[in-house]
Design an enzyme around this catalytic site. Structure first.
Site, PDB file in Angstrom:
ATOM      1  N   ARG A 153      47.372  15.690 -45.846  1.00  0.00           N
ATOM      2  CA  ARG A 153      46.919  15.981 -44.486  1.00  0.00           C
ATOM      3  C   ARG A 153      48.018  15.516 -43.531  1.00  0.00           C
ATOM      4  O   ARG A 153      49.031  14.990 -43.963  1.00  0.00           O
ATOM      5  CB  ARG A 153      45.540  15.363 -44.171  1.00  0.00           C
ATOM      6  N   GLY A 154      47.775  15.710 -42.228  1.00  0.00           N
ATOM      7  CA  GLY A 154      48.813  15.398 -41.249  1.00  0.00           C
ATOM      8  C   GLY A 154      49.614  16.664 -40.988  1.00  0.00           C
ATOM      9  O   GLY A 154      50.122  17.292 -41.930  1.00  0.00           O
ATOM     10  N   ALA A 155      49.720  17.019 -39.696  1.00  0.00           N
ATOM     11  CA  ALA A 155      50.270  18.337 -39.351  1.00  0.00           C
ATOM     12  C   ALA A 155      51.630  18.649 -39.996  1.00  0.00           C
ATOM     13  O   ALA A 155      51.766  19.666 -40.694  1.00  0.00           O
ATOM     14  CB  ALA A 155      50.324  18.469 -37.834  1.00  0.00           C
ATOM     15  N   ARG A 173      43.866  25.520 -43.204  1.00  0.00           N
ATOM     16  CA  ARG A 173      43.334  24.758 -42.055  1.00  0.00           C
ATOM     17  C   ARG A 173      43.787  25.453 -40.771  1.00  0.00           C
ATOM     18  O   ARG A 173      44.920  25.931 -40.704  1.00  0.00           O
ATOM     19  CB  ARG A 173      43.812  23.295 -42.085  1.00  0.00           C
ATOM     20  N   GLN A 180      41.123   8.018 -41.073  1.00  0.00           N
ATOM     21  CA  GLN A 180      42.561   7.994 -41.354  1.00  0.00           C
ATOM     22  C   GLN A 180      43.209   6.706 -40.831  1.00  0.00           C
ATOM     23  O   GLN A 180      44.177   6.208 -41.400  1.00  0.00           O
ATOM     24  CB  GLN A 180      43.273   9.192 -40.713  1.00  0.00           C
ATOM     25  N   ASP A 201      48.595  17.859 -33.361  1.00  0.00           N
ATOM     26  CA  ASP A 201      48.490  18.963 -34.322  1.00  0.00           C
ATOM     27  C   ASP A 201      48.946  20.276 -33.715  1.00  0.00           C
ATOM     28  O   ASP A 201      49.446  21.156 -34.414  1.00  0.00           O
ATOM     29  CB  ASP A 201      47.058  19.070 -34.848  1.00  0.00           C
ATOM     30  N   ASN A 209      44.745  16.982 -30.934  1.00  0.00           N
ATOM     31  CA  ASN A 209      44.985  15.942 -31.936  1.00  0.00           C
ATOM     32  C   ASN A 209      43.621  15.487 -32.448  1.00  0.00           C
ATOM     33  O   ASN A 209      42.570  15.955 -31.986  1.00  0.00           O
ATOM     34  CB  ASN A 209      45.776  14.776 -31.321  1.00  0.00           C
ATOM     35  N   LYS A 210      43.649  14.572 -33.399  1.00  0.00           N
ATOM     36  CA  LYS A 210      42.424  14.122 -34.060  1.00  0.00           C
ATOM     37  C   LYS A 210      41.323  13.758 -33.062  1.00  0.00           C
ATOM     38  O   LYS A 210      41.595  13.166 -32.020  1.00  0.00           O
ATOM     39  CB  LYS A 210      42.764  12.918 -34.936  1.00  0.00           C
TER      40      LYS A 210
HETATM   41  O1  MRU Z   1      42.942  15.878 -40.166  1.00  0.00           O
HETATM   42  P1  MRU Z   1      44.300  15.274 -40.333  1.00  0.00           P
HETATM   43  O2  MRU Z   1      44.266  13.939 -41.005  1.00  0.00           O
HETATM   44  O3  MRU Z   1      45.257  16.243 -40.981  1.00  0.00           O
HETATM   45  O4  MRU Z   1      44.777  15.058 -38.852  1.00  0.00           O
HETATM   46  C1  MRU Z   1      46.020  14.524 -38.532  1.00  0.00           C
HETATM   47  C2  MRU Z   1      46.107  14.140 -37.107  1.00  0.00           C
HETATM   48  O5  MRU Z   1      45.392  14.628 -36.277  1.00  0.00           O
HETATM   49  C3  MRU Z   1      47.096  13.124 -36.759  1.00  0.00           C
HETATM   50  O6  MRU Z   1      46.619  12.351 -35.726  1.00  0.00           O
HETATM   51  C4  MRU Z   1      48.397  13.580 -36.299  1.00  0.00           C
HETATM   52  O7  MRU Z   1      48.634  13.305 -35.022  1.00  0.00           O
HETATM   53  C5  MRU Z   1      48.945  14.837 -36.505  1.00  0.00           C
HETATM   54  S1  MRU Z   1      50.042  14.614 -37.833  1.00  0.00           S
HETATM   55  C6  MRU Z   1      51.397  13.645 -37.338  1.00  0.00           C
END
Ligand code: MRU
Length: 377
Positions: A69-71, A112, A227, A268, A278-279
């Site tokens: 995971r993580g963009a 995703r 996370q 993201d 973002n998250k």
């Molecule tokens: O759902 P995830 O764990 O893939 O989400 C990741 C995020 O939203 C992170 O906060 C992040 O900022 C993006 S990846 C550097």
């Protein structure tokens, strides 16, 4: 005492070093002749285990299921998964390349919806495949077939290397923004585990820490997928950053009472006007930061900027399984049959963001024109 020594003393069972890596964080993706190994982030921080993947559908499944995971990491994995799929299918004509590359791209992109890095990396692979097909019409001789697969591998490795470098550059630009004795807060995991490098937001914090600028870091646990609790605080501990974990609903109190003087998060997808997905929970943090006059920074590489999204309303927000809200580690925490919402991301308006840090520099103030200037550098 050196950094590794401190960790060994504090947490003997975690004193792993990862062969060939300077980092204290395990490799996220290992791509080689036989396939790809993906660090299974669902098992962290308790177990360091890798999943073996040999094609695009395995990559897409690992992405959907959050093994990775993580963009930026989702994008890099998609590029490698694309190259693996081309190896598996070994197209023999330009028409086969075109058909199979388009199908592979659709499969990977469906994993995703929010992180634009997935689309960016997949399109790079697709465009290269289509260009190769256009330049080699008809049947491909064995040498051309080999050249195609080599080109695919090379492009995937380039996507990953660019991400690693972007993290380093963002780390330097972002660390320069933080004051001495900085008390910083972050949300979700925008660390090494979300990238192929040192991370975006966490990369800023660890770079600043190496320069002696970090007094303390707070990691929000990041309900519902945790996370922050499972990954970010683990990274901060392993990197020796003085840090504490807090639940998301502690953020306002901690910002008000503990001298927090910067919030740094990842992204993201960033719309052309700077609105940032973002998250889930990031928006609330930005509102709290604004109220308390604390600068709110977003660190994200330029492939996160989606010039086709004019503003945040154009960003698709992923809704994930309701069980991620109603269960924690297999234990139900809400009544059976409860109705649940689970938007996995939110959009922070550009007006709440002090600056966006990319690998090309700092965007401040966050305006459409400044974003365009940064991206075209
Ligand atoms: O759902 P995830 O764990 O893939 O989400 C990741 C995020 O939203 C992170 O906060 C992040 O900022 C993006 S990846 C550097």
């Amino acid at each position: 005492m050196n950094h590794a020594g401190l960790l060994r003393r504090a947490r003997p069972e975690r004193a792993l070093t990862f062969k060939g890596e300077k980092s204290m964080i395990p490799p996220r993706l290992i791509f080689n002749k036989t396939g790809m190994k993906i660090l299974d982030q669902r098992l962290l921080p308790d177990k360091v285990k890798f999943l073996a993947v040999k094609d695009a559908s395995g990559t897409a499944k690992a992405t959907r299921d959050m093994a990775l995971r993580g963009a930026p990491l989702i994008g890099c994995a998609a590029a490698f998964g694309f190259a693996l799929e081309m190896r598996r299918l070994a197209p023999k004509t330009s028409a086969e390349i075109e058909k199979q590359a388009r199908r592979t791209a659709d499969l990977l992109k469906a994993a995703r919806p929010t992180a634009v890095a997935l689309f960016y990396a997949t399109d790079r692979m697709l465009n290269l495949a289509l260009a190769f097909a256009a330049a080699h019409p008809g049947k491909l001789f064995p040498a051309a077939r080999r050249r195609f697969l080599v080109a695919m591998d090379k492009e995937a490795r380039l996507v990953s290397a660019e991400d690693e470098k972007a993290c380093r550059d963002m780390g330097a630009y972002g660390a320069a923004l933080l004051p001495r004795k900085c008390v910083v807060m972050t949300h979700c995991n925008a660390g090494a585990l979300a990238t192929m490098g040192i991370g975006t937001a966490v990369g800023v914090i660890t770079t600043a820490h190496k320069k002696g600028k970090i007094k303390h870091a707070y990691s929000c646990e990041t309900r519902p997928y945790l996370q922050g609790a499972r990954l970010t605080i683990w990274e901060l501990m392993r990197e020796g950053v003085p840090s504490e974990l807090i639940t998301d609903n502690m953020a306002a109190h901690i910002i008000k009472t503990c001298g927090v003087n910067a919030v740094v998060v990842g992204a993201d997808r960033i719309a052309a006007n700077g609105d940032t997905a973002n998250k889930i929970g990031t928006y609330a943090l930005a509102v709290i930061a604004k109220y308390h006059g604390v600068p709110f920074y977003v660190a994200a590489p330029t492939p996160t900027i989606d010039k086709h999204a004019s503003d945040g309303t154009a960003i698709a927000i992923e809704e994930r399984s309701t069980e991620e809200v109603t269960y924690v580690k297999g234990a139900r925490i809400a009544p059976k049959g409860v109705k649940v919402r689970h938007p996995a991301f939110d959009v922070t308006p550009a007006s709440l963001i002090t600056a966006i840090v990319t690998e090309k520099g700092v965007i401040n103030p966050v305006t459409r024109a400044n974003i365009l200037k940064n991206v075209s550098r």
